[in-house]
Design an enzyme around this catalytic site. Structure first.
Site, PDB file in Angstrom:
ATOM      1  N   ARG A  30       0.834  -1.208   0.000  1.00  0.00           N
ATOM      2  CA  ARG A  30       0.000   0.000   0.000  1.00  0.00           C
ATOM      3  C   ARG A  30       0.866   1.254   0.000  1.00  0.00           C
ATOM      4  O   ARG A  30       1.876   1.314   0.700  1.00  0.00           O
ATOM      5  CB  ARG A  30      -0.944  -0.005   1.213  1.00  0.00           C
ATOM      6  CG  ARG A  30      -1.976  -1.107   1.084  1.00  0.00           C
ATOM      7  CD  ARG A  30      -3.137  -0.995   2.038  1.00  0.00           C
ATOM      8  NE  ARG A  30      -3.881  -2.255   1.959  1.00  0.00           N
ATOM      9  CZ  ARG A  30      -4.795  -2.546   1.047  1.00  0.00           C
ATOM     10  NH1 ARG A  30      -5.128  -1.641   0.134  1.00  0.00           N
ATOM     11  NH2 ARG A  30      -5.395  -3.730   1.037  1.00  0.00           N
ATOM     12  N   ASP A  31       0.451   2.229  -0.828  1.00  0.00           N
ATOM     13  CA  ASP A  31       1.156   3.511  -0.879  1.00  0.00           C
ATOM     14  C   ASP A  31       0.995   4.222   0.466  1.00  0.00           C
ATOM     15  O   ASP A  31      -0.085   4.237   1.055  1.00  0.00           O
ATOM     16  CB  ASP A  31       0.600   4.379  -2.021  1.00  0.00           C
ATOM     17  CG  ASP A  31       1.528   5.537  -2.355  1.00  0.00           C
ATOM     18  OD1 ASP A  31       2.103   5.526  -3.460  1.00  0.00           O
ATOM     19  OD2 ASP A  31       1.672   6.448  -1.519  1.00  0.00           O
ATOM     20  N   ASN A  86       4.580   6.362 -13.673  1.00  0.00           N
ATOM     21  CA  ASN A  86       5.191   7.677 -13.898  1.00  0.00           C
ATOM     22  C   ASN A  86       6.658   7.471 -14.267  1.00  0.00           C
ATOM     23  O   ASN A  86       7.352   6.695 -13.597  1.00  0.00           O
ATOM     24  CB  ASN A  86       5.086   8.529 -12.638  1.00  0.00           C
ATOM     25  CG  ASN A  86       3.644   8.826 -12.249  1.00  0.00           C
ATOM     26  OD1 ASN A  86       2.794   9.003 -13.121  1.00  0.00           O
ATOM     27  ND2 ASN A  86       3.356   8.864 -10.953  1.00  0.00           N
ATOM     28  N   VAL A  95      10.280   8.230  -7.029  1.00  0.00           N
ATOM     29  CA  VAL A  95      11.079   7.107  -6.520  1.00  0.00           C
ATOM     30  C   VAL A  95      11.600   6.344  -7.740  1.00  0.00           C
ATOM     31  O   VAL A  95      10.802   5.844  -8.549  1.00  0.00           O
ATOM     32  CB  VAL A  95      10.252   6.171  -5.611  1.00  0.00           C
ATOM     33  CG1 VAL A  95      11.085   4.971  -5.171  1.00  0.00           C
ATOM     34  CG2 VAL A  95       9.727   6.930  -4.392  1.00  0.00           C
ATOM     35  N   HIS A  99       7.717   1.281 -10.582  1.00  0.00           N
ATOM     36  CA  HIS A  99       6.517   0.884  -9.843  1.00  0.00           C
ATOM     37  C   HIS A  99       5.279   1.223 -10.650  1.00  0.00           C
ATOM     38  O   HIS A  99       5.222   2.234 -11.350  1.00  0.00           O
ATOM     39  CB  HIS A  99       6.458   1.532  -8.455  1.00  0.00           C
ATOM     40  CG  HIS A  99       6.673   3.024  -8.468  1.00  0.00           C
ATOM     41  ND1 HIS A  99       7.926   3.589  -8.613  1.00  0.00           N
ATOM     42  CD2 HIS A  99       5.811   4.057  -8.363  1.00  0.00           C
ATOM     43  CE1 HIS A  99       7.811   4.911  -8.593  1.00  0.00           C
ATOM     44  NE2 HIS A  99       6.537   5.218  -8.452  1.00  0.00           N
ATOM     45  N   HIS A 101       1.357   2.097 -10.214  1.00  0.00           N
ATOM     46  CA  HIS A 101       0.324   2.502  -9.263  1.00  0.00           C
ATOM     47  C   HIS A 101      -0.994   1.822  -9.652  1.00  0.00           C
ATOM     48  O   HIS A 101      -1.383   1.853 -10.829  1.00  0.00           O
ATOM     49  CB  HIS A 101       0.072   4.010  -9.324  1.00  0.00           C
ATOM     50  CG  HIS A 101       1.215   4.876  -8.889  1.00  0.00           C
ATOM     51  ND1 HIS A 101       1.268   5.474  -7.651  1.00  0.00           N
ATOM     52  CD2 HIS A 101       2.346   5.263  -9.536  1.00  0.00           C
ATOM     53  CE1 HIS A 101       2.374   6.208  -7.555  1.00  0.00           C
ATOM     54  NE2 HIS A 101       3.045   6.095  -8.688  1.00  0.00           N
TER      55      HIS A 101
HETATM   56  P1  AMP Z   1       6.040   8.228  -8.077  1.00  0.00           P
HETATM   57  O1  AMP Z   1       5.760   9.685  -7.846  1.00  0.00           O
HETATM   58  O2  AMP Z   1       5.302   7.665  -9.255  1.00  0.00           O
HETATM   59  O3  AMP Z   1       7.520   7.942  -8.127  1.00  0.00           O
HETATM   60  O4  AMP Z   1       5.434   7.460  -6.837  1.00  0.00           O
HETATM   61  C1  AMP Z   1       6.145   7.184  -5.675  1.00  0.00           C
HETATM   62  C2  AMP Z   1       5.126   6.750  -4.668  1.00  0.00           C
HETATM   63  O5  AMP Z   1       5.797   6.089  -3.602  1.00  0.00           O
HETATM   64  C3  AMP Z   1       4.324   7.896  -4.049  1.00  0.00           C
HETATM   65  O6  AMP Z   1       2.937   7.699  -4.308  1.00  0.00           O
HETATM   66  C4  AMP Z   1       4.659   7.810  -2.569  1.00  0.00           C
HETATM   67  O7  AMP Z   1       3.567   8.128  -1.743  1.00  0.00           O
HETATM   68  C5  AMP Z   1       5.072   6.362  -2.427  1.00  0.00           C
HETATM   69  N1  AMP Z   1       5.957   6.051  -1.313  1.00  0.00           N
HETATM   70  C6  AMP Z   1       7.077   6.722  -0.949  1.00  0.00           C
HETATM   71  N2  AMP Z   1       7.649   6.138   0.130  1.00  0.00           N
HETATM   72  C7  AMP Z   1       6.878   5.054   0.426  1.00  0.00           C
HETATM   73  C8  AMP Z   1       6.944   4.043   1.428  1.00  0.00           C
HETATM   74  N3  AMP Z   1       7.932   4.002   2.338  1.00  0.00           N
HETATM   75  N4  AMP Z   1       5.967   3.102   1.461  1.00  0.00           N
HETATM   76  C9  AMP Z   1       4.967   3.130   0.550  1.00  0.00           C
HETATM   77  N5  AMP Z   1       4.858   4.048  -0.426  1.00  0.00           N
HETATM   78  C10 AMP Z   1       5.787   5.011  -0.487  1.00  0.00           C
END
Ligand code: AMP
Length: 113
Positions: A30-31, A86, A95, A99, A101
């Site tokens: 989960r995000d 993304n 990140v 990944h 979403h």
């Molecule tokens: P993006 O902007 O597509 O790179 O998405 C990165 C996602 O990782 C964001 O929706 C963040 O909320 C999520 N995220 C960052 N750190 C964590 C974590 N420790 N556990 C779960 N989700 C995370």
């Protein structure tokens, strides 16, 4: 990179996450800042920076297939959901470990910002 990468560390269970599915190659959790009632991230356990760096044909297919199974499990498959990857700065990637979403549980606007 892979040693300190946040999602590599989550994949190794060094950083806690709420895992919803896992197999030999992928993990789904989960995000931490959910943008919808269901917001789950599906990652490969082996480090890949972004979609630009995917060198094989079936990885994203596997990730998508896991997303569909989770959507079913979460009860959002019938009403609908969104899958998003993304990529890099203009795509909003923050990140740099690939990944997917999975977002659902509410009506999602279009186009995205
Ligand atoms: P993006 O902007 O597509 O790179 O998405 C990165 C996602 O990782 C964001 O929706 C963040 O909320 C999520 N995220 C960052 N750190 C964590 C974590 N420790 N556990 C779960 N989700 C995370």
């Amino acid at each position: 990179m892979a040693n300190s990468c946040l999602f590599c560390r989550i994949a190794r269970h060094e950083i806690p996450s709420t895992v919803v599915a896992e197999d030999e190659r992928l993990m789904a959790f989960r995000d931490v800042h959910p943008q919808a009632p269901t917001h789950i991230l599906i990652i490969p356990k082996a480090h890949v920076d972004s979609l630009n760096d995917v060198g094989e044909f079936d990885l994203v297919g596997r990730m998508t297939r896991m997303a569909v199974a989770i959507a079913e499990q979460e009860g959002i498959a019938r009403r609908g959901y969104r899958t998003v990857i993304n990529t890099n700065a203009d795509g909003g990637q923050t990140v740099f470990h690939l990944h997917l979403h999975l977002l659902g549980g509410r009506s999602l606007g279009w186009p995205p910002g």
